[in-house]
Design a protein around this motif. Structure first.
Motif, PDB file in Angstrom:
ATOM      1  N   LYS A 124       5.601  11.502   2.860  1.00 46.19           N
ATOM      2  CA  LYS A 124       5.971  11.128   3.966  1.00 46.19           C
ATOM      3  C   LYS A 124       5.345   9.707   4.782  1.00 46.19           C
ATOM      4  O   LYS A 124       5.925   8.830   5.042  1.00 46.19           O
ATOM      5  N   VAL A 125       3.988   9.944   4.325  1.00 51.20           N
ATOM      6  CA  VAL A 125       3.322   8.779   4.982  1.00 51.20           C
ATOM      7  C   VAL A 125       3.468   7.699   3.918  1.00 51.20           C
ATOM      8  O   VAL A 125       3.723   6.589   4.582  1.00 51.20           O
ATOM      9  N   LEU A 126       3.507   7.463   2.727  1.00 53.71           N
ATOM     10  CA  LEU A 126       3.912   6.671   1.991  1.00 53.71           C
ATOM     11  C   LEU A 126       5.305   6.046   2.249  1.00 53.71           C
ATOM     12  O   LEU A 126       5.291   4.702   2.166  1.00 53.71           O
ATOM     13  N   ARG A 127       6.026   6.870   2.436  1.00 56.27           N
ATOM     14  CA  ARG A 127       7.458   6.505   2.557  1.00 56.27           C
ATOM     15  C   ARG A 127       7.911   5.785   4.018  1.00 56.27           C
ATOM     16  O   ARG A 127       8.566   4.791   4.047  1.00 56.27           O
ATOM     17  N   GLU A 128       6.886   6.220   4.809  1.00 55.53           N
ATOM     18  CA  GLU A 128       7.255   5.332   6.148  1.00 55.53           C
ATOM     19  C   GLU A 128       6.226   4.298   6.368  1.00 55.53           C
ATOM     20  O   GLU A 128       6.176   3.701   7.500  1.00 55.53           O
TER      21      GLU A 128
END
Length: 254
Positions: A75-79
């Motif tokens: 999630k952190v990488l995606r956002e």
């Protein structure tokens, strides 16, 4: 002869457990050293993960982020990208066998919006061509081939070399719709979640006060400014996970 001794160390043992798949290493591109407490509070508030994250300080504004589950890490990488006090936080996977000094924080992925294109140029192929002129293509927001008329602009995910100036846009050749003469049209780039950058030389790593690349007089006429920033585009009703799967697969290899 000095201390020129070569030592062959073990790569791993029963004492160590490889949790690198649950970690990210990040560098905050700030001019001063930030403390772990401030970083931890900002991160916990911004990332909104299911479980708590361990934040471990390393030298030179580098931090290790240890997650409790893979979903939070993805999630952190995606956002990404993320900013800390206006400064860009560059994230990359923890690579075993690599020291902190060997890690390269010169690349970061951004969603780039391409504004001002004629309707007949809003295609997947043109998205790819434009992305490749900027950096490494990560993903294209497109539900299918053909004209992408779900927005008035193209939206592409690109891995940029942030040691270089970011681009304002480009000149596009086209036939004038009225005279049919070959003319040029300016096309704008707008960057989602763009942190502070230098309006003189358009590099992200510093601000105008500490610019060493452009004379102040030239910087005033650079054409760079806050108009290069834009908000995150609203999500579209596209096929489930098509875009996100593309991004996850590509960024897992970065």
């Amino acid at each position: 002869m000095g201390d020129s001794v070569t030592i062959d160390l073990e790569e791993g043992s029963s004492e160590s457990i490889d949790n690198s798949h649950l970690c990210l290493v990040g560098k905050v591109l700030a001019s001063k050293i930030l403390n772990r407490s401030a970083i931890s509070k900002i991160i916990q508030s911004a990332w909104k993960t299911r479980e708590e994250i361990a934040v471990l300080p390393w030298p030179d504004n580098v931090f290790l982020f240890r997650f409790s589950n893979l979903e939070d890490r993805l999630k952190v990488l995606r956002e990404a990208p993320w900013s800390i006090m206006g400064n860009l936080l560059v994230l990359q996977p923890l690579k075993m066998g690599c020291s902190v000094s060997e890690m390269d924080f010169s690349f970061c992925s951004f969603w780039v919006q391409v504004h001002g294109l004629p309707m007949d140029r809003l295609t997947r192929r043109n998205s790819q061509i434009i992305a490749e002129s900027l950096g490494q293509l990560i993903g294209v927001e497109a539900p299918h081939d053909g004209l992408l008329l779900h927005r008035s602009f193209l939206r592409i995910r690109v891995k940029l070399d942030i040691s270089k100036p970011i681009h304002r846009g480009f000149m596009m050749k086209r036939k004038d719709p009225n005279t049919l003469n070959i003319t040029e049209k300016w096309v704008d780039f707008k960057y989602e979640k763009l942190s502070d950058f230098c309006y003189d030389c358009c590099r992200i790593r510093h601000d105008n006060k500490s610019c060493k690349f452009t004379r102040r007089e030239a910087g005033r006429n650079s054409g760079y400014g806050p108009h290069l920033r834009t908000g995150v585009a609203p999500k579209l009703n596209l096929p489930v996970d098509f875009i996100q799967k593309q991004i996850d697969e590509m960024e897992a290899r970065i």
